[in-house]
Design a protein around this motif. Sequence first.
Motif, PDB file in Angstrom:
ATOM      1  N   LYS A 249     -43.059 -26.854  35.244  1.00  0.00           N
ATOM      2  CA  LYS A 249     -43.739 -25.717  34.635  1.00  0.00           C
ATOM      3  C   LYS A 249     -43.038 -25.299  33.343  1.00  0.00           C
ATOM      4  O   LYS A 249     -43.688 -24.891  32.376  1.00  0.00           O
ATOM      5  N   LEU A 250     -41.712 -25.390  33.338  1.00  0.00           N
ATOM      6  CA  LEU A 250     -40.977 -25.071  32.116  1.00  0.00           C
ATOM      7  C   LEU A 250     -41.328 -26.059  31.013  1.00  0.00           C
ATOM      8  O   LEU A 250     -41.470 -25.668  29.842  1.00  0.00           O
ATOM      9  N   LYS A 251     -41.498 -27.316  31.363  1.00  0.00           N
ATOM     10  CA  LYS A 251     -41.888 -28.321  30.378  1.00  0.00           C
ATOM     11  C   LYS A 251     -43.209 -27.942  29.718  1.00  0.00           C
ATOM     12  O   LYS A 251     -43.377 -28.060  28.495  1.00  0.00           O
ATOM     13  N   VAL A 252     -44.161 -27.459  30.517  1.00  0.00           N
ATOM     14  CA  VAL A 252     -45.455 -27.023  29.971  1.00  0.00           C
ATOM     15  C   VAL A 252     -45.258 -25.821  29.053  1.00  0.00           C
ATOM     16  O   VAL A 252     -45.857 -25.749  27.967  1.00  0.00           O
ATOM     17  N   LEU A 253     -44.418 -24.873  29.474  1.00  0.00           N
ATOM     18  CA  LEU A 253     -44.179 -23.686  28.653  1.00  0.00           C
ATOM     19  C   LEU A 253     -43.561 -24.060  27.309  1.00  0.00           C
ATOM     20  O   LEU A 253     -43.984 -23.557  26.260  1.00  0.00           O
ATOM     21  N   ILE A 254     -42.572 -24.939  27.327  1.00  0.00           N
ATOM     22  CA  ILE A 254     -41.879 -25.314  26.091  1.00  0.00           C
ATOM     23  C   ILE A 254     -42.778 -26.137  25.176  1.00  0.00           C
ATOM     24  O   ILE A 254     -42.716 -26.021  23.951  1.00  0.00           O
ATOM     25  N   GLY A 255     -43.637 -26.966  25.764  1.00  0.00           N
ATOM     26  CA  GLY A 255     -44.562 -27.760  24.958  1.00  0.00           C
ATOM     27  C   GLY A 255     -43.852 -28.635  23.950  1.00  0.00           C
ATOM     28  O   GLY A 255     -42.897 -29.340  24.279  1.00  0.00           O
ATOM     29  N   ASP A 256     -44.284 -28.566  22.687  1.00  0.00           N
ATOM     30  CA  ASP A 256     -43.710 -29.433  21.659  1.00  0.00           C
ATOM     31  C   ASP A 256     -42.440 -28.870  21.040  1.00  0.00           C
ATOM     32  O   ASP A 256     -41.895 -29.444  20.094  1.00  0.00           O
ATOM     33  N   GLY A 257     -41.951 -27.749  21.570  1.00  0.00           N
ATOM     34  CA  GLY A 257     -40.682 -27.193  21.078  1.00  0.00           C
ATOM     35  C   GLY A 257     -40.796 -25.744  20.722  1.00  0.00           C
ATOM     36  O   GLY A 257     -41.795 -25.074  21.026  1.00  0.00           O
ATOM     37  N   ILE A 258     -39.752 -25.201  20.097  1.00  0.00           N
ATOM     38  CA  ILE A 258     -39.667 -23.781  19.764  1.00  0.00           C
ATOM     39  C   ILE A 258     -39.415 -23.642  18.275  1.00  0.00           C
ATOM     40  O   ILE A 258     -38.422 -24.150  17.762  1.00  0.00           O
TER      41      ILE A 258
END
Length: 292
Positions: free
Chosen positions: A279-288
């Motif tokens: 789920k964190l991977k989905v939240l972070i997506g392509d980066g910050i």
Amino acid sequence: MKRVALLVSILSCIVTHAFSQSPGYDKNRIAISADGNNQPDNHAEAQWPRADPDDWGGTPAALAMIAKSGLKNQLVHFSFNNFMEAPAHTTETNYMAEGVNGAIQRWGFDASRFFDVPEDPSTAITHLADELKKSTEADPLYFIHMGPSEFFYQAVKQVVDGGDIASLANVRVISHSGYNDNHLRRTAHHTMTQAIELSGSRIKYKKIVDQNACGNIHKLWCSGTDFSPFHWMRDHADLNIQWLYGRLQFHPQGKGADISDAGMVYYLLKGDEYGNLSKLKVLIGDGISLQN
């Protein structure tokens, strides 16, 4: 009438369940206090000299979630190494400071809101107390409890002693750990229950499910020595997400695949007690980006 009463009862259960799953967070102010002390505290009353190293990775991960969600300005206080009466870092690596400073540099947090507690405990406590005092119904403060309760207790006491106890009705604590709530570094220290009692039971408290499940790599935020759930960080195109993976590598027994306290921030943002690395991977997506 029985059908109407039954419908009302069902709707009441649904509403109650919804509120039990979400803290009602709506881009309000956030305060966090974590331990992570690596300098030994060898006082005779200390149960063990150092903190659990999970915060060394959990703190950067929590800050990454906040930055990605565009809430950097809402993080009004972050204190770390919050073992009260413990020594400052002089002979051991201050992994918490490294993680905090790295997050500030990478994502543009306001450095004036971060406090290494042993360096200046009174300033750190007063800063949190001032944020507690500001709390109103329209501007509540959400406090994420990542370390023992004494630091929070002393900030609450400062508010009470200053005559601002009414503000504490608009402070909402999120915890997940009996350790964080009850561990005493000194016999004279206080628990979270005592901090809430000091507020006249005004402080609102939410304890979510314990965010550790180290025996199941697909559940929650800890996989012990198995780093495979974190490999997406290692392989990410954003170098700053790769840096997050690097913050997991310092545990002396290799058990650094653990960011369990960051699960409280995920709950705050998503209302989900059962976050995990996928789920964190989905939240972070392509980066910050800094624009966040």
